[in-house]
Design an enzyme around this catalytic site. Structure first.
Site, PDB file in Angstrom:
ATOM      1  CG  ASP A  88     -28.774  20.575  38.120  1.00  0.00           C
ATOM      2  OD1 ASP A  88     -29.644  21.409  38.448  1.00  0.00           O
ATOM      3  OD2 ASP A  88     -28.803  19.956  37.051  1.00  0.00           O
TER       4      ASP A  88
ATOM      5  CG  ASN B 212     -25.933  15.415  26.817  1.00  0.00           C
ATOM      6  OD1 ASN B 212     -26.910  15.556  27.554  1.00  0.00           O
ATOM      7  ND2 ASN B 212     -24.720  15.769  27.183  1.00  0.00           N
TER       8      ASN B 212
ATOM      9  CG  HIS C 245     -27.894  16.601  30.698  1.00  0.00           C
ATOM     10  ND1 HIS C 245     -27.071  17.533  30.111  1.00  0.00           N
ATOM     11  CD2 HIS C 245     -29.013  17.297  31.044  1.00  0.00           C
ATOM     12  CE1 HIS C 245     -27.670  18.709  30.101  1.00  0.00           C
ATOM     13  NE2 HIS C 245     -28.837  18.590  30.664  1.00  0.00           N
TER      14      HIS C 245
ATOM     15  CD  GLU D 123     -23.435  16.762  30.694  1.00  0.00           C
ATOM     16  OE1 GLU D 123     -24.314  16.220  29.993  1.00  0.00           O
ATOM     17  OE2 GLU D 123     -23.226  17.992  30.668  1.00  0.00           O
TER      18      GLU D 123
END
Ligand code: F6R
Length: 253
Positions: free
Chosen positions: A81, A144, A146, A151
């Site tokens: 990313d 979370n 990810h 996400e």
């Protein structure tokens, strides 16, 4: 892996969990797995991650390169990313992170490492395919759940795409930006399907803050609510973690 360190392995479905007591041991173990892959593959194609968890991993790889026990000469890499709106020379970009922590110190040709581009995300999947696919994909995990910057809510069939970052992700990464500079709101990331195409996946998690995300990823249902849970669909996943991150995983029977 032949490390003499005390460890517990848990085989559940298609994934293996390697727990080591200390974060440093887990990070060295992950680096050793990358080294073993590089030295055994004819044309190694790495999927790489950034983040704080990976810093000691890259330090080990650089050390082994210095000691001449590892070479990146034949490697190609694809990073997961990159933030949108940052130039490659911005010190907070993932491109700069990779140069600072790995590429500036080893012998990989500069045209062999790749990061996704916000201007043309789909081209990244094509490029990965043209090189024959990723042999070993390194992953961290977000608080979370990810993976990459996928996400919660990300589709299982997603390919490299633009994302709006979750507030928790932006605040977790704020320390990587100068005071007064806000974390970009958007990023470009390999998609879930892109990640699942890798032949083998190595997920590294350390610290108690990651325990709940790991539990949801590997003991919970496969669900877009926890993107890392999609890894349960892959046939060759190794999770390397320290005892703090493994706290909520079941003991092996
Ligand atoms: C970074 C990435 C992210 C991180 C995750 C954990 O390239 O893909 O998924 O792996 O946010 O980051 P750290 O290690 O900083 O906790």
């Amino acid at each position: 892996m032949t490390s003499p360190l005390a460890r517990k392995r848990q085989a559940a479905q298609h994934f293996e969990i390697i727990r080591l007591n200390a974060a440093e041991d887990a990070q060295r173990e992950a680096a050793a797995a990358i080294r073993d892959y590089i030295t055994s593959a004819r044309r190694p194609v790495l999927g790489l991650a950034t983040g704080r968890t990976m810093l000691p991993v890259y330090a080990w790889l650089c050390r082994w390169f210095d000691q001449k026990t590892l070479s990146f000469r034949d490697c190609t890499s694809f990073n997961l990313d990159e933030y949108c709106g940052l130039k490659g020379d911005d010190p907070s970009s993932f491109a700069a992170y990779m140069r600072r922590n790995l590429f500036d110190h080893v012998d990989m040709a500069s045209d062999r490492f790749n990061l996704p581009q916000e201007s043309c995300p789909a081209a990244f999947d094509d490029l990965i395919e043209q090189t024959g696919g990723i042999g070993l994909q390194l992953l961290g995990i977000g608080l979370n759940g990810h993976i990459g910057f996928n996400e919660p809510g990300t589709d299982q069939n997603s390919r490299t795409h633009l994302v709006k970052l979750a507030a928790s992700t932006r605040s977790a990464n704020a320390a990587d930006f100068p005071v007064g500079v806000s974390v970009p709101s958007h990023a470009v990331t390999m998609g879930i399907a892109t990640i699942l195409d890798a032949q083998r996946i190595l997920l590294l998690a350390t610290g108690a803050a990651k325990a709940e995300a790991l539990r949801r990823a590997f003991l919970g249902p496969v669900s877009a609510d926890c993107p890392a849970s999609y890894l349960q669909l892959h046939s060759h996943v190794t999770v390397i973690c320290d005892s703090a991150a493994a706290e909520l995983l079941e003991e092996p029977s």
